[in-house]
Scaffold this motif. Structure first.
Motif, PDB file in Angstrom:
ATOM      1  N   GLY A   1       0.244  -0.832  -0.602  1.00 16.32           N
ATOM      2  CA  GLY A   1      -0.469   0.100   0.067  1.00 16.32           C
ATOM      3  C   GLY A   1       1.048   1.297   0.038  1.00 16.32           C
ATOM      4  O   GLY A   1       2.424   1.613   0.306  1.00 16.32           O
ATOM      5  N   ALA A   2       0.768   2.366  -0.499  1.00 14.38           N
ATOM      6  CA  ALA A   2       0.962   3.934  -0.754  1.00 14.38           C
ATOM      7  C   ALA A   2       0.567   4.259   0.968  1.00 14.38           C
ATOM      8  O   ALA A   2      -0.264   5.477   0.753  1.00 14.38           O
ATOM      9  N   GLY A   3       1.053   3.881   2.194  1.00 13.88           N
ATOM     10  CA  GLY A   3      -0.319   4.354   3.072  1.00 13.88           C
ATOM     11  C   GLY A   3       0.523   4.297   3.995  1.00 13.88           C
ATOM     12  O   GLY A   3       1.911   4.712   4.112  1.00 13.88           O
ATOM     13  N   GLY A   4      -0.003   4.007   5.325  1.00 16.22           N
ATOM     14  CA  GLY A   4       0.969   3.757   6.701  1.00 16.22           C
ATOM     15  C   GLY A   4       0.592   5.239   6.990  1.00 16.22           C
ATOM     16  O   GLY A   4      -0.134   6.330   7.718  1.00 16.22           O
ATOM     17  N   ASP A   5       2.129   5.942   7.394  1.00 18.46           N
ATOM     18  CA  ASP A   5       2.521   6.777   7.836  1.00 18.46           C
ATOM     19  C   ASP A   5       2.296   7.981   6.928  1.00 18.46           C
ATOM     20  O   ASP A   5       3.820   8.645   7.242  1.00 18.46           O
ATOM     21  N   LEU A   6       1.575   8.063   6.472  1.00 18.04           N
ATOM     22  CA  LEU A   6       1.341   9.430   5.686  1.00 18.04           C
ATOM     23  C   LEU A   6       0.957  10.571   6.961  1.00 18.04           C
ATOM     24  O   LEU A   6      -0.577  10.039   6.600  1.00 18.04           O
ATOM     25  N   PHE A   7       2.389  10.914   7.345  1.00 18.59           N
ATOM     26  CA  PHE A   7       1.124  12.145   8.444  1.00 18.59           C
ATOM     27  C   PHE A   7       0.262  13.604   7.835  1.00 18.59           C
ATOM     28  O   PHE A   7       0.168  14.004   6.998  1.00 18.59           O
TER      29      PHE A   7
ATOM     30  N   HIS B   1      -4.452  11.390  -3.119  1.00 19.20           N
ATOM     31  CA  HIS B   1      -3.821  11.066  -3.144  1.00 19.20           C
ATOM     32  C   HIS B   1      -5.066   9.480  -2.706  1.00 19.20           C
ATOM     33  O   HIS B   1      -4.257   8.122  -4.339  1.00 19.20           O
ATOM     34  N   VAL B   2      -5.893   9.665  -2.504  1.00 19.30           N
ATOM     35  CA  VAL B   2      -7.015   8.068  -2.946  1.00 19.30           C
ATOM     36  C   VAL B   2      -7.556   7.856  -3.771  1.00 19.30           C
ATOM     37  O   VAL B   2      -7.622   6.687  -3.932  1.00 19.30           O
ATOM     38  N   ALA B   3      -7.787   9.643  -4.622  1.00 21.95           N
ATOM     39  CA  ALA B   3      -8.102   8.925  -6.212  1.00 21.95           C
ATOM     40  C   ALA B   3      -7.078   7.947  -6.928  1.00 21.95           C
ATOM     41  O   ALA B   3      -7.549   7.040  -7.472  1.00 21.95           O
ATOM     42  N   ALA B   4      -5.468   8.414  -6.667  1.00 19.64           N
ATOM     43  CA  ALA B   4      -4.715   7.993  -8.231  1.00 19.64           C
ATOM     44  C   ALA B   4      -4.244   7.028  -7.040  1.00 19.64           C
ATOM     45  O   ALA B   4      -4.164   5.499  -8.246  1.00 19.64           O
ATOM     46  N   CYS B   5      -4.627   6.237  -6.369  1.00 23.20           N
ATOM     47  CA  CYS B   5      -4.792   4.960  -5.030  1.00 23.20           C
ATOM     48  C   CYS B   5      -5.263   3.831  -5.971  1.00 23.20           C
ATOM     49  O   CYS B   5      -5.396   2.861  -6.066  1.00 23.20           O
ATOM     50  N   THR B   6      -6.837   4.463  -6.118  1.00 23.31           N
ATOM     51  CA  THR B   6      -8.346   4.111  -6.343  1.00 23.31           C
ATOM     52  C   THR B   6      -7.622   3.493  -7.673  1.00 23.31           C
ATOM     53  O   THR B   6      -7.878   2.432  -7.662  1.00 23.31           O
ATOM     54  N   GLU B   7      -7.383   4.344  -8.339  1.00 22.94           N
ATOM     55  CA  GLU B   7      -7.409   3.667 -10.472  1.00 22.94           C
ATOM     56  C   GLU B   7      -5.772   3.149 -10.189  1.00 22.94           C
ATOM     57  O   GLU B   7      -6.055   2.445 -11.177  1.00 22.94           O
ATOM     58  N   ALA B   8      -4.863   3.084  -9.458  1.00 23.03           N
ATOM     59  CA  ALA B   8      -3.736   2.433  -9.271  1.00 23.03           C
ATOM     60  C   ALA B   8      -4.314   1.062  -9.169  1.00 23.03           C
ATOM     61  O   ALA B   8      -3.260  -0.457  -9.240  1.00 23.03           O
ATOM     62  N   GLY B   9      -5.549   0.553  -7.859  1.00 24.57           N
ATOM     63  CA  GLY B   9      -5.635  -1.000  -7.537  1.00 24.57           C
ATOM     64  C   GLY B   9      -4.518  -1.030  -6.649  1.00 24.57           C
ATOM     65  O   GLY B   9      -4.327  -1.566  -6.014  1.00 24.57           O
ATOM     66  N   LEU B  10      -4.344   0.368  -5.460  1.00 23.67           N
ATOM     67  CA  LEU B  10      -3.312   0.167  -4.316  1.00 23.67           C
ATOM     68  C   LEU B  10      -4.164   1.013  -3.053  1.00 23.67           C
ATOM     69  O   LEU B  10      -4.546   2.105  -3.579  1.00 23.67           O
ATOM     70  N   GLN B  11      -3.925   0.220  -2.181  1.00 26.85           N
ATOM     71  CA  GLN B  11      -4.382   0.747  -1.347  1.00 26.85           C
ATOM     72  C   GLN B  11      -4.084   2.142  -0.733  1.00 26.85           C
ATOM     73  O   GLN B  11      -2.505   2.107  -0.269  1.00 26.85           O
ATOM     74  N   ALA B  12      -4.621   3.173  -0.054  1.00 27.52           N
ATOM     75  CA  ALA B  12      -4.036   4.296   0.798  1.00 27.52           C
ATOM     76  C   ALA B  12      -4.545   4.019   1.963  1.00 27.52           C
ATOM     77  O   ALA B  12      -4.391   3.170   2.777  1.00 27.52           O
ATOM     78  N   GLY B  13      -3.471   5.400   2.651  1.00 28.53           N
ATOM     79  CA  GLY B  13      -3.511   4.838   3.984  1.00 28.53           C
ATOM     80  C   GLY B  13      -3.466   5.938   4.893  1.00 28.53           C
ATOM     81  O   GLY B  13      -1.816   7.117   3.968  1.00 28.53           O
ATOM     82  N   PHE B  14      -3.045   7.085   5.512  1.00 29.49           N
ATOM     83  CA  PHE B  14      -2.838   7.836   6.794  1.00 29.49           C
ATOM     84  C   PHE B  14      -2.261   7.900   8.214  1.00 29.49           C
ATOM     85  O   PHE B  14      -3.454   7.135   8.720  1.00 29.49           O
ATOM     86  N   HIS B  15      -1.869   8.419   8.248  1.00 26.85           N
ATOM     87  CA  HIS B  15      -1.506   8.806  10.388  1.00 26.85           C
ATOM     88  C   HIS B  15      -2.571  10.107  10.346  1.00 26.85           C
ATOM     89  O   HIS B  15      -2.461  11.349  10.194  1.00 26.85           O
TER      90      HIS B  15
END
Length: 533
Positions: free
Chosen positions: A263-269, A304-318
């Protein structure tokens, strides 16, 4: 330790926590998968052909835990470096720093865990006090929440452009960009051997505690691409828990893919932490005349969420504070308007920590299909009438933090973790902290908490079939030395727990505060033993 994974192993004579059979006492594993669960009597048919027969002698077998938020290198450095967790005073902290500096080798000295909120002096060390204790050493000491740090003069001088960065202070702890910069300078001085030793220490400790998988929350502001790549390579050697990497960088989709992150997320502050006064709030802190720090806008979150969704990749935020959570929800909703709500929901985008939620926020989490990756030990450490949360927010706002029961009632998926080294790897302690939350209305049953710390971590990855011991499931499990097994619900409306076998509900260890936690006898990951006592 390593072993071939096509072996057949029969476990018998204990208790197997399985929805397939609430009274199971035996389990058969073939290679990487559970083949059968049932009674000791029926297990006799497999005993003669099994490569190994494990006599449980009353031990409990459960799915291995999943820690859904760790920082392996930092956690390992806390295990092997200077650990100030629980240090009772400023004076004692300075004594420990001085002793550590005298005994350590040359180079950057790393430590973690100081917390001035409980010190009688009521403040952290000044730069002059730190330098006096450290001598000429370059010292980096992260606060317990890892959102501010002490940095000695020698380390500050190694950090280019530090004085111009937001969060810089000439004599006090560093926050925001200044903190990130000194952390990067400190970690840059780790050799590959030191990094590997720290990562091995963290994974070894996880295995010793019955943890079979961890979610590593990496990113350019908290570690590095090299650090994540090294950790994933180490995990691939198969000597410890599985590691699933998240890369927390705005627009970091390609980097996440290149690194093999899930995923492209986690501690994305989106904000910081309450202890460091950097969590972003709608109303000012009770003990400071500001509302914290906002790192991202709703528009950035949406992009970021839109781009991740289009790429089929989980997003996430701190996101911890109520204003930060509002930013996340506004951004995710805007992304759903662009690419479709069903597509956004399908990826189960994550919010890490998610502490300051009200009913409206919880409903929005459920509507948008967001997974809450939360840390019950935060409440155990800082909740309650005399805790840090009350210092920062006042009693009324503090009592609303970490509302696990309301989240479950609304259908918000929970995945439990430690945020190690912020709080230690301690899965049963985490389950206990959720079941005996210091605000009683936020408590959940032990069974629900255990599920959040096992299946919840797998569901956060989109793997709904994992985290249970049923035929066909991945054989990642732990064996525990326990006393009583009970069905425990710390709720005044019921008797507390039941041992009535007619309930058909498998029991778990008694986690009442003061009762010793279970001891892990063996941890198995995909049929391979990674820890044995």
């Amino acid at each position: 330790m390593t072993e071939r994974t096509n072996r057949t192993v029969l476990l018998r004579g204990g208790a197997v926590y399985s929805p397939a059979d609430p009274f199971a006492t035996a389990m058969l594993v073939e290679g990487e998968h559970v083949a059968w669960v049932g009674s000791d009597g029926a297990a006799q048919a497999y005993a003669e052909t099994a490569d190994e027969v494990v006599e449980l002698a009353g031990a409990l077998v459960t799915p291995a835990f999943v820690d859904a938020h760790v920082h392996a290198t930092s956690a390992g450095l806390a295990l092997t470096g200077l650990d100030l967790t629980g240090c009772p005073s400023l004076a004692e902290a300075l004594e420990r720093i001085s002793a550590f500096a005298r005994s350590a080798d040359d180079g950057v000295l790393l430590g973690h865990g100081w917390d001035e909120s409980g010190w009688p002096e009521g403040r952290p060390p000044t730069l002059a006090e730190l330098d006096a204790a450290a001598g000429t050493a370059a010292v980096y000491l992260s606060r317990t929440d890892v959102h501010s740090a002490l940095a000695s003069t020698a380390l500050r001088e190694l950090t280019e452009g530090l004085a111009e960065l937001p969060g810089h202070h000439p004599t006090a702890p560093l926050t925001r960009d200044a903190h990130h910069a000194v952390r990067q300078a400190a970690l840059a001085h780790l050799t590959p051997e030191q990094r590997r030793a720290a990562q091995r220490a963290a994974l070894r400790r996880a295995a010793e505690l019955g943890i079979g998988a961890v979610h590593e929350c990496a990113g350019p502001e908290i570690s590095s691409a090299e650090d994540l790549a090294a950790l994933l390579a180490l995990a691939a050697e198969g000597e410890g828990p599985e590691v699933f990497g998240y890369w927390g960088e705005l627009g970091g989709i390609e980097t996440a893919r290149r690194l093999g992150a899930v995923g492209a997320g986690g501690d994305l502050f989106v904000d910081g932490a309450l202890g460091s006064h950097t969590a972003c709030l709608h109303t000012p802190y009770a003990d400071a005349e500001h509302t914290g720090t906002a790192y991202l806008t709703a528009e950035q979150v949406a992009d970021h969420v839109a781009a991740c969704t289009e790429a089929g990749l989980q997003a996430g935020f701190h996101a911890i504070g109520d204003a930060a959570l509002t930013t996340v929800l506004e951004g995710v909703r805007a992304a759903a308007d662009r690419v479709g709500l069903a597509r956004v929901r399908s990826l189960r985008h994550r919010v890490e920590h998610a502490e300051a939620l009200d009913d409206k926020t919880i409903a929005a989490f459920a509507e948008l299909g967001l997974t809450a990756s939360v840390q019950p030990a935060f409440d155990a450490c800082w909740g309650g009438p005399d805790g840090m949360y009350v210092q920062r927010l006042g009693a009324e706002r503090a009592a609303g933090l970490n509302p696990f029961a309301a989240m479950l009632r609304a259908g918000v998926p929970l995945a439990f973790g430690s945020d190690a080294p912020v709080t230690p790897l301690d899965p049963w302690g985490t389950v206990r902290a959720a079941a005996f939350h210091q605000t009683p209305e936020h408590r959940i049953s032990v069974r629900a908490a255990f599920t959040a710390h096992t299946r919840g971590g797998w569901r956060a990855l989109g793997r709904d079939q994992d985290g249970v011991l049923v035929p066909g499931a991945v054989a990642s499990y732990a064996i525990w030395e326990v006393t009583d097994l009970v069905v425990q619900a710390p709720d005044d409306r019921v008797a507390g727990w039941s041992t009535d076998p007619r309930s058909g509900t498998p029991g778990l260890p008694d986690l009442t505060p003061g009762v010793p936690l279970p001891t892990c006898l063996r941890t198995v990951v995909r049929g391979r033993t990674v820890h044995q006592r």
